[in-house]
Design a protein around this motif. Structure first.
Motif, mmCIF file in Angstrom:
data_model
loop_
_atom_site.group_PDB
_atom_site.id
_atom_site.type_symbol
_atom_site.label_atom_id
_atom_site.label_comp_id
_atom_site.label_asym_id
_atom_site.label_seq_id
_atom_site.Cartn_x
_atom_site.Cartn_y
_atom_site.Cartn_z
ATOM 1 N N PHE A 31 42.927 73.441 49.050
ATOM 2 C CA PHE A 31 43.072 73.836 50.445
ATOM 3 C C PHE A 31 41.959 74.814 50.850
ATOM 4 O O PHE A 31 41.323 74.672 51.894
ATOM 5 C CB PHE A 31 44.452 74.467 50.632
ATOM 6 C CG PHE A 31 44.856 74.631 52.064
ATOM 7 C CD1 PHE A 31 45.051 73.528 52.890
ATOM 8 C CD2 PHE A 31 45.044 75.911 52.588
ATOM 9 C CE1 PHE A 31 45.433 73.699 54.201
ATOM 10 C CE2 PHE A 31 45.412 76.074 53.906
ATOM 11 C CZ PHE A 31 45.617 74.972 54.725
ATOM 12 N N VAL A 32 41.697 75.840 49.979
ATOM 13 C CA VAL A 32 40.659 76.843 50.258
ATOM 14 C C VAL A 32 39.280 76.180 50.292
ATOM 15 O O VAL A 32 38.443 76.459 51.157
ATOM 16 C CB VAL A 32 40.721 77.977 49.217
ATOM 17 C CG1 VAL A 32 39.502 78.900 49.340
ATOM 18 C CG2 VAL A 32 42.012 78.769 49.363
ATOM 19 N N THR A 33 39.060 75.277 49.354
ATOM 20 C CA THR A 33 37.765 74.584 49.299
ATOM 21 C C THR A 33 37.522 73.779 50.564
ATOM 22 O O THR A 33 36.414 73.766 51.120
ATOM 23 C CB THR A 33 37.724 73.655 48.068
ATOM 24 O OG1 THR A 33 37.948 74.432 46.887
ATOM 25 C CG2 THR A 33 36.393 72.941 47.963
ATOM 26 N N TRP A 34 38.582 73.093 51.050
ATOM 27 C CA TRP A 34 38.438 72.274 52.269
ATOM 28 C C TRP A 34 38.075 73.154 53.463
ATOM 29 O O TRP A 34 37.187 72.810 54.243
ATOM 30 C CB TRP A 34 39.747 71.526 52.521
ATOM 31 C CG TRP A 34 39.701 70.646 53.745
ATOM 32 C CD1 TRP A 34 39.094 69.454 53.861
ATOM 33 C CD2 TRP A 34 40.290 70.936 55.005
ATOM 34 N NE1 TRP A 34 39.261 68.932 55.116
ATOM 35 C CE2 TRP A 34 39.994 69.840 55.851
ATOM 36 C CE3 TRP A 34 41.040 72.021 55.505
ATOM 37 C CZ2 TRP A 34 40.427 69.789 57.190
ATOM 38 C CZ3 TRP A 34 41.459 71.939 56.822
ATOM 39 C CH2 TRP A 34 41.157 70.848 57.661
ATOM 40 N N PHE A 35 38.731 74.340 53.582
ATOM 41 C CA PHE A 35 38.427 75.247 54.690
ATOM 42 C C PHE A 35 36.996 75.792 54.584
ATOM 43 O O PHE A 35 36.283 75.954 55.578
ATOM 44 C CB PHE A 35 39.429 76.407 54.739
ATOM 45 C CG PHE A 35 40.589 76.139 55.661
ATOM 46 C CD1 PHE A 35 40.426 76.272 57.032
ATOM 47 C CD2 PHE A 35 41.825 75.761 55.156
ATOM 48 C CE1 PHE A 35 41.492 76.025 57.873
ATOM 49 C CE2 PHE A 35 42.883 75.503 55.997
ATOM 50 C CZ PHE A 35 42.729 75.633 57.377
ATOM 51 N N TRP A 36 36.590 76.074 53.346
ATOM 52 C CA TRP A 36 35.241 76.629 53.142
ATOM 53 C C TRP A 36 34.183 75.602 53.538
ATOM 54 O O TRP A 36 33.190 75.920 54.200
ATOM 55 C CB TRP A 36 35.102 77.031 51.672
ATOM 56 C CG TRP A 36 33.733 77.613 51.353
ATOM 57 C CD1 TRP A 36 33.241 78.828 51.670
ATOM 58 C CD2 TRP A 36 32.694 76.933 50.657
ATOM 59 N NE1 TRP A 36 31.961 78.987 51.241
ATOM 60 C CE2 TRP A 36 31.591 77.815 50.596
ATOM 61 C CE3 TRP A 36 32.587 75.660 50.070
ATOM 62 C CZ2 TRP A 36 30.390 77.469 49.974
ATOM 63 C CZ3 TRP A 36 31.394 75.352 49.451
ATOM 64 C CH2 TRP A 36 30.317 76.227 49.403
ATOM 65 N N ILE A 37 34.385 74.335 53.143
ATOM 66 C CA ILE A 37 33.419 73.271 53.482
ATOM 67 C C ILE A 37 33.375 73.054 54.990
ATOM 68 O O ILE A 37 32.304 72.912 55.590
ATOM 69 C CB ILE A 37 33.785 71.967 52.752
ATOM 70 C CG1 ILE A 37 33.575 72.129 51.244
ATOM 71 C CG2 ILE A 37 32.974 70.798 53.266
ATOM 72 C CD1 ILE A 37 34.061 70.966 50.424
ATOM 73 N N LYS A 38 34.536 73.059 55.644
ATOM 74 C CA LYS A 38 34.589 72.839 57.096
ATOM 75 C C LYS A 38 33.873 73.946 57.849
ATOM 76 O O LYS A 38 33.245 73.714 58.887
ATOM 77 C CB LYS A 38 36.051 72.756 57.550
ATOM 78 C CG LYS A 38 36.769 71.488 57.114
ATOM 79 C CD LYS A 38 36.265 70.240 57.841
ATOM 80 C CE LYS A 38 36.761 70.248 59.269
ATOM 81 N NZ LYS A 38 36.349 68.999 59.978
ATOM 82 N N SER A 39 33.970 75.195 57.321
ATOM 83 C CA SER A 39 33.344 76.330 58.022
ATOM 84 C C SER A 39 31.843 76.403 57.721
ATOM 85 O O SER A 39 31.109 77.069 58.443
ATOM 86 C CB SER A 39 34.022 77.635 57.623
ATOM 87 O OG SER A 39 33.853 77.853 56.224
#
Length: 649
Positions: free
Chosen positions: A641-649
């Motif tokens: 979940f954290v990785t997905w948010f980091w990539i999106k940002s």
């Protein structure tokens, strides 16, 4: 008070409704009384209408209701009673009323009496609708209704597998003919712009030379339409090719056999062609086909009747043979002769079937003639009735003196056929002569095997053999009177000088066609020839089955393959089983296994279900029950979940 013409048609329907809907409440006896009373009253009204319409010339046309209205297509529900219909009313209601009375005794111990009486009356109603129709659509309603009711009656004892199969066979074979009839109705509407008889008949001469193109071929329109209609008649009237259902229909109770084979269902095709005579007269090639098919049916059925041992099947094949006579009479334009034989045949054939039922009743259900014999003294009244019916069937009589009913009508048909001097008429005459010899032979074969010689039934059956009760023997009296006197009494109406005044516009013959008149001028030897072959046929039966009973076995062995061919009914059933039944089953297997199971289910509902099961099975593997597995999965989830948010940002 309803008009008589309405009552004569709808009284049987009323009886069927009461017995069918309320039979359990009112009981067996009340159901029998209601249905029999309705038919007896209808039979009495039929006599009154015959006098008013046929003898007084008052044709009845009555519109009951507006039925169809779709664009230019308009059809009324109406009754049309002319001489042809009046004759059919006498035949249908007369014979049916006697069958109803006979059934009170014959079916007296059955567990479903109200249902049986309701089916009989319903069958009669549909036949009455057929013969009183003034258009093809209403005729087709009665036509299909008769087919439905016959299915119910043949399959009345539905606990028997053989009855189930016979009923399905009758239904399916008739569907083949009915498909031709439907196409013929479509063709009539296309050709005439109407399905009402009046409108069609008025345009028949006008469209006689019309052609139409079908599948790249130019076809004579009227001939094609008539042949399609005749296919329908072949199915209902068991003509060669669509006849295989008729003998199997013997699985129904004996009163059913009498009703179907004597006065109603099998005569529907004969009536239809006679009713449409103004159309068929302008299609001579279609009439030629009718004559040829009828003549072939006549001889083939008679030959099969020589070899059968079931008493009802022998009479059934004689019905098929006599229908062949009627059709080749129609084919040479001798319409009144065909209806004459239809009428006389109804009397003596109903008498024979009900007499056979009396024999079966006396012998505790036995139908094999090889297990009968030696019973004429035990059932003398039945024996006398069977003699009368057989004499009428064989056409015994002396020209200019007196004869049985079948003598007048059968001889008129044969003389009309040969009197036309058409090749197919002469062919029909000679085949009819051969069939007359066979008819006399198998009729007395039946009488000798059934009633004479040493008793061949088991001791218990012979001990309990007895004459039928009066409720079964009484209805045979009017039929016997008809079998004796109907031909002599009605001769002038059907074959004499009064026939044109009697028929009026009910049937139509071109001025160049007068086969009945031609019949009166054939050479004398051609008039005597039918009797000349019937008497030797009777004598030969005595030689084979009375004086030299070992002869039939020797002849059968000598004929070898020919005898087996005829005994096995020319293998029509086996041929149809190979061509159609097995082919249909194989196609069904292919569509079922390859199409339904292999493609539709595999990639459709079964495929989706299997995929869902596999996913569920794999997902269930994650459910281990260990807390640290679930904690690890949660950590992995949070990291993802954290990785997905980091990539999106």
């Amino acid at each position: 008070m309803l008009p008589l013409d309405v009552l004569v048609v709808f009284l049987p329907l009323f009886g069927a409704f009461i017995a069918g809907m309320f039979g359990r409440k009112i009981g067996d006896r009340a159901s029998q009384i209601v249905t029999c009373a309705c038919l007896l009253v209808a039979a009495g009204i039929s006599i009154k209408l015959f006098n008013d319409v046929a003898l007084q010339g008052h044709v009845i046309d009555r519109t009951l209701l507006h039925w169809f209205d779709s664009g230019a297509f308009t059809v009324n529900w109406a009754l049309h009673i002319d001489t042809l219909t009046a004759v059919m009313l006498i035949v249908v209601n007369g014979v049916s009323s006697m069958v109803h009375l006979y059934s009170v005794g014959y079916m007296g111990h059955d567990k479903s009496i109200p249902r049986f009486m309701a089916y009989l009356s319903l069958f009669t109603f549909f036949m009455l609708m057929l013969v009183t129709s003034n258009n093809l659509l209403q005729m087709f309603f009665g036509w299909e209704g008769v087919g439905l009711a016959s299915y119910l009656l043949i399959n009345f004892w539905f606990e028997k597998d053989s009855a189930n199969k016979a009923a399905i066979k009758a239904f399916l074979v008739n569907r083949v003919g009915d498909f031709g009839f439907v196409l013929g109705i479509f063709g009539c509407y296309l050709l005439f712009g109407s399905v009402e008889f009046g409108g069609m008949f008025a345009k028949a001469k006008e469209v006689a030379s019309t052609d139409f193109i079908f599948l790249g071929h130019t076809l004579p329109a009227l001939t094609t339409v008539c042949l399609l209609l005749f296919v329908g008649a072949m199915g209902k009237s068991a003509q060669l090719g669509l006849h295989t259902w008729l003998p199997d229909a013997m699985e129904g109770p004996t009163p059913v056999s009498a009703l179907i084979h004597a006065a109603t269902m099998v005569t529907a095709g004969v009536f239809m062609v006679a009713r449409l005579s103004p159309i068929f007269e302008y299609a001579p090639n279609a009439l030629m086909v009718v004559a040829i098919v009828g003549a072939l049916t006549c001889i083939v059925a008679a030959s099969i009747g020589l070899t059968q041992f079931d008493i009802k099947r022998v009479i059934a094949y004689s019905t098929m043979s006599q229908l062949g006579y009627m059709f080749f009479a129609l084919g040479v334009s001798a319409y009144s002769a065909a209806i004459f034989h239809l009428m006389t045949h109804a009397f003596f054939k109903a008498l024979l079937f009900l007499g056979a039922g009396s024999v079966i009743h006396a012998l505790s259900g036995e139908q094999d003639m090889r297990k009968m014999g030696g019973i004429w003294r035990i059932i003398p009244f039945t024996y006398a009735y069977m003699w009368i019916g057989s004499l009428a069937l064989a056409g015994i009589g002396i020209d200019g003196v007196f004869g049985m009913a079948g003598f007048y009508s059968k001889d008129l048909i044969l003389e009309s056929a040969v009197g036309t001097h058409e090749w197919f008429g002469v062919l029909a005459y000679w085949l009819g002569i051969c069939a007359a010899f066979m008819t006399a032979f198998y009729s007395w074969r039946l009488i000798i095997l059934t009633f004479h010689g040493k008793p061949r039934a088991d001791h218990h059956t012979m001990e309990h053999a007895h004459e039928s009760p009066w409720i079964m023997l009484g209805p045979l009296v009017p039929l016997a009177i008809g079998a004796i006197f109907a031909g002599w009494y009605a001769w002038d109406w059907f074959g004499g000088e009064d026939r044109n005044a009697f028929w009026g516009n009910a049937i139509f013959e071109l001025p160049s066609h007068d086969p009945i008149e031609a019949a009166h001028h054939v050479p004398e030897w051609e008039k005597w020839f039918p009797l000349g072959v019937a008497v030797p046929g009777i004598l030969l039966a005595y030689v084979f089955y009375w004086w030299k009973p070992e002869l039939p076995g020797k002849v059968a062995s000598a004929l070898g393959g020919l005898y087996r061919l005829v005994y096995n009914k020319y293998y029509f059933d086996e041929l149809y089983d190979f061509l159609f039944v097995r082919t249909s089953l194989r196609l069904g297997q292919i569509f079922w296994k390859t199409g339904d199971d292999g493609i539709i289910d595999r990639f459709g509902p079964d495929g989706f279900a299997a995929t869902a099961v596999r996913i569920a099975q794999r997902a269930s593997a994650l459910e281990t029950g260990y807390v640290y597995h679930y904690a690890f999965a949660m950590v992995i989830g949070v990291a993802a979940f954290v990785t997905w948010f980091w990539i999106k940002s």
